[in-house]
Design an enzyme around this catalytic site. Structure first.
Site, PDB file in Angstrom:
ATOM      1  N   MET A 131      11.489  16.575  -2.485  1.00 15.73           N
ATOM      2  CA  MET A 131      10.193  16.367  -1.849  1.00 15.73           C
ATOM      3  C   MET A 131       9.080  17.081  -2.607  1.00 15.73           C
ATOM      4  O   MET A 131       7.978  16.538  -2.792  1.00 15.73           O
ATOM      5  CB  MET A 131      10.238  16.876  -0.406  1.00 15.73           C
ATOM      6  CG  MET A 131       8.956  16.643   0.349  1.00 15.73           C
ATOM      7  SD  MET A 131       8.890  15.045   1.142  1.00 15.73           S
ATOM      8  CE  MET A 131       9.728  15.436   2.663  1.00 15.73           C
ATOM      9  N   GLU A 132       9.344  18.300  -3.050  1.00 13.99           N
ATOM     10  CA  GLU A 132       8.285  19.106  -3.639  1.00 13.99           C
ATOM     11  C   GLU A 132       7.888  18.659  -5.040  1.00 13.99           C
ATOM     12  O   GLU A 132       6.698  18.575  -5.352  1.00 13.99           O
ATOM     13  CB  GLU A 132       8.716  20.574  -3.677  1.00 13.99           C
ATOM     14  CG  GLU A 132       8.929  21.217  -2.317  1.00 13.99           C
ATOM     15  CD  GLU A 132       7.633  21.466  -1.564  1.00 13.99           C
ATOM     16  OE1 GLU A 132       6.546  21.266  -2.137  1.00 13.99           O
ATOM     17  OE2 GLU A 132       7.720  21.853  -0.395  1.00 13.99           O
ATOM     18  N   THR A 133       8.876  18.393  -5.897  1.00 13.64           N
ATOM     19  CA  THR A 133       8.541  18.112  -7.304  1.00 13.64           C
ATOM     20  C   THR A 133       9.326  16.952  -7.906  1.00 13.64           C
ATOM     21  O   THR A 133       9.352  16.797  -9.126  1.00 13.64           O
ATOM     22  CB  THR A 133       8.788  19.355  -8.187  1.00 13.64           C
ATOM     23  OG1 THR A 133      10.196  19.668  -8.168  1.00 13.64           O
ATOM     24  CG2 THR A 133       7.985  20.543  -7.716  1.00 13.64           C
TER      25      THR A 133
END
Length: 263
Positions: free
Chosen positions: A123-125
């Protein structure tokens, strides 16, 4: 991901009395830097950190991103679609299968299942595919200078400057628009407080995947993760996901994707 993490990760430092003034425009930024540098020095920031602060510039890109956060207003279904949940789940399963011992070691050490860590990483990167394009120290300094949430971001600025002092990042390190850094987009104050050397090379580098995932697991454990307990809504560890991100739709997405990766 990181557009929202900056306002949601909980600061690990007590708020210090703030003398440096804030502003809603960049016009007073250069004067503010000198005031903030004196305060940072008094809080134990060394020469490298102070030099990094004085070299920053007001980040209009950061302010623009801070004023325009939309995706967390989506329904869960739309959020999952926009964020590419099916792709994250498929890639998460593949990564777990290729390196099972690594994820098992993290769960043994911290109690956090692979699915949760992989869902956050994806999700983040996009599993490290894009970790940002904005100078970290400038971004976090700009948000500290800006009047909207100065008190929230100030401890993260001090954390960033101390990270520069210790060589954990440099004055040129880039991250997300709100100053989050590394594979899972930690705010600097949290990276400084919870950083773990996951690959055993004697340093903490959140741009190294092993360090970043070990730090993520350590953060969640320190925030109350209960090994062996569930993390879906209504289960004990769902509340800990809130410590990572305060947006309900994000929490739900991590729980759903994590379960499908682990399943």
């Amino acid at each position: 991901m990181s557009r929202f993490a900056a306002i949601t990760l909980i600061s690990t430092f007590p708020f210090a009395a703030q003398a440096a003034g804030c502003s809603d425009t960049g016009g007073k930024y250069e004067d503010w830097k000198s005031e903030m540098a004196a305060e940072a020095k008094a809080e134990g920031v060394g020469k490298r950190g102070i030099d990094a602060l004085l070299a920053t510039s007001y980040s209009k890109a950061t302010i623009g991103a801070d004023r325009n956060q939309k995706s967390f207003k989506y329904s869960l279904e739309k959020f999952l679609n926009v964020r590419g949940a099916d792709t994250i789940i498929a890639q998460g399963r593949s990564r777990k299968a290729k390196n099972p011992d690594f994820y098992a070691s993290l769960e043994a050490a911290y109690g956090v299942p692979a699915g949760v860590l992989l869902a956050i990483h994806g999700m983040e990167t996009g599993f490290g595919g894009f970790m940002g394009d904005t100078n970290v120290v400038s971004a976090i300094a700009t948000l500290t200078y800006d009047c909207r949430r100065s008190d929230f971001f100030r401890p993260h600025l001090i954390g960033a400057l101390k990270m520069v002092d210790k060589g954990m990042i440099s004055a040129k390190t880039v991250g997300a628009k709100h100053g989050e850094l590394g594979h899972t987009q930690f705010l600097p104050g949290n990276a400084y407080a919870y950083g773990v050397d996951g690959n055993g090379d004697g340093k903490v580098d959140l741009y190294n995947q092993a360090d970043a995932l070990a730090t993520t697991a350590n953060y969640l454990r320190k925030k109350g993760w209960k090994p062996g307990k569930g993390y879906q809504e209504g289960e004990p560890n769902f509340a800990v996901i809130r410590e990572w991100n305060a947006a309900k739709v994000y929490q739900q997405a991590i729980a759903i994707m994590g379960a499908k990766i682990d399943g």
